[in-house]
Design an enzyme around this catalytic site. Structure first.
Site, PDB file in Angstrom:
ATOM      1  N   SER A  82     -84.732  93.712  39.177  1.00 16.07           N
ATOM      2  CA  SER A  82     -83.342  92.377  39.480  1.00 16.07           C
ATOM      3  C   SER A  82     -84.062  92.521  41.162  1.00 16.07           C
ATOM      4  O   SER A  82     -84.439  93.522  41.656  1.00 16.07           O
ATOM      5  CB  SER A  82     -82.538  92.482  39.445  1.00 16.07           C
ATOM      6  OG  SER A  82     -81.863  91.360  39.964  1.00 16.07           O
ATOM      7  N   TYR A 129     -74.263  96.165  38.889  1.00 16.09           N
ATOM      8  CA  TYR A 129     -75.653  95.919  39.158  1.00 16.09           C
ATOM      9  C   TYR A 129     -76.397  96.087  39.696  1.00 16.09           C
ATOM     10  O   TYR A 129     -77.361  96.439  38.967  1.00 16.09           O
ATOM     11  CB  TYR A 129     -75.116  93.931  38.988  1.00 16.09           C
ATOM     12  CG  TYR A 129     -76.314  93.188  38.325  1.00 16.09           C
ATOM     13  CD1 TYR A 129     -76.804  93.256  36.512  1.00 16.09           C
ATOM     14  CD2 TYR A 129     -77.799  92.549  39.366  1.00 16.09           C
ATOM     15  CE1 TYR A 129     -78.134  92.753  36.453  1.00 16.09           C
ATOM     16  CE2 TYR A 129     -78.306  92.308  38.410  1.00 16.09           C
ATOM     17  CZ  TYR A 129     -78.960  92.290  36.914  1.00 16.09           C
ATOM     18  OH  TYR A 129     -80.340  91.458  37.054  1.00 16.09           O
TER      19      TYR A 129
END
Length: 271
Positions: free
Chosen positions: A150, A163
């Site tokens: 990401s 995350y």
């Protein structure tokens, strides 16, 4: 003398495992690789119907598709690689796509959520990469490992402590594996998407072309095929000299850090 890399034969078999291929980036990747001549092993967690749809689409492209149940947070997550590689008859490419997220502030984050996100987004991909690399080394033909991280492999986000930690960890793991596996002809790279129009972001794929994002230089979310195309490059002979790299597919979003004090669309395009 020049060499047309498009005609360089693969040193590894066109057999690929894509985790999380029941929808979104995983499905787009599986279909692109099938179009490029790969047989596909895909994993399914809960979306059995979605996995079946992906499998049908792979087979419509004239390629084989095998499936296996998979929980990226399980302690034996890597076992799925052995099963699918066995069904395929080998392994040339692993693409780690399956993942999850969270939205609590760090002060409110339960330990169980932290552990689940780290297990799913970091430990699971590690176990899969480890099994895949062992198979590739044993078979002696090299291969490709591609981890979908990401933009939060590189930049933080409020409410995403677990995350961000997992994706940053996966990015560094990618670099370590690139160093350790290079002697075996195995390249390891990461692809770091920004906002992509998927179910995970609450959007339809076509929202990539009809939703406005003034704070993004390209002004819109990304399409899953735009991520898959970068993964496809990294899975091909054209990327043979690329390893340990992270490819941001974010429409220029990370370039906006210095303009974070501006309101979205309030003139950041001018100095």
């Amino acid at each position: 003398m020049t060499t047309d890399s498009a005609h360089v034969p693969d040193p590894f078999p066109r057999l690929a495992i894509v985790t999380g291929a029941d929808s979104g980036i995983g499905r787009a990747t599986a279909l692109l690789l099938a179009t490029e001549g790969f047989d596909i092993g895909l994993t399914v967690h809960r979306d059995v119907a979605g996995a079946k749809e992906t499998a049908r689409a792979v087979e419509q492209r004239g390629r084989r598709c095998v499936q296996a149940a998979f929980d990226a947070a399980a302690t034996d997550a890597g076992a799925v690689v052995e099963r699918l590689a066995g069904d395929l008859g080998g392994l040339g490419v692993l693409v780690n796509v399956a993942g999850t997220g969270q939205s609590e502030l760090a002060l409110d984050l339960p330990l169980e959520t932290w552990q689940h996100v780290l297990a799913t987004d970091l430990t699971g991909p590690f176990l899969c990469a480890q099994r895949a690399a062992r198979r590739m080394v044993a078979d002696g033909h090299g291969g490709r490992i591609i981890n979908v991280t990401s933009v939060h492999e590189h930049v933080p986000r409020v409410g995403s402590s677990a995350y961000c930690a997992a994706k940053a960890g996966l990015g560094m793991l990618t670099q370590v594996l690139a160093l350790e596996l290079a002697e075996h002809g195995i390249t390891v790279n990461s692809v770091a998407p920004g906002e992509i129009a998927t179910e995970m972001t609450g959007q339809d794929e076509e929202d990539a072309y009809r939703v406005s994002r003034p704070g993004n230089p390209l002004g819109r979310p990304g399409h899953v095929n735009e991520v898959a195309s970068v993964i496809g490059f990294l899975a091909s002979p054209r990327s043979a000299y690329v390893t340990g790299s992270s490819y941001a597919v974010d429409g220029g979003l990370m370039l906006m850090a210095a303009h974070g004090h501006d309101d979205a669309g309030s003139g950041w395009r001018r100095p």
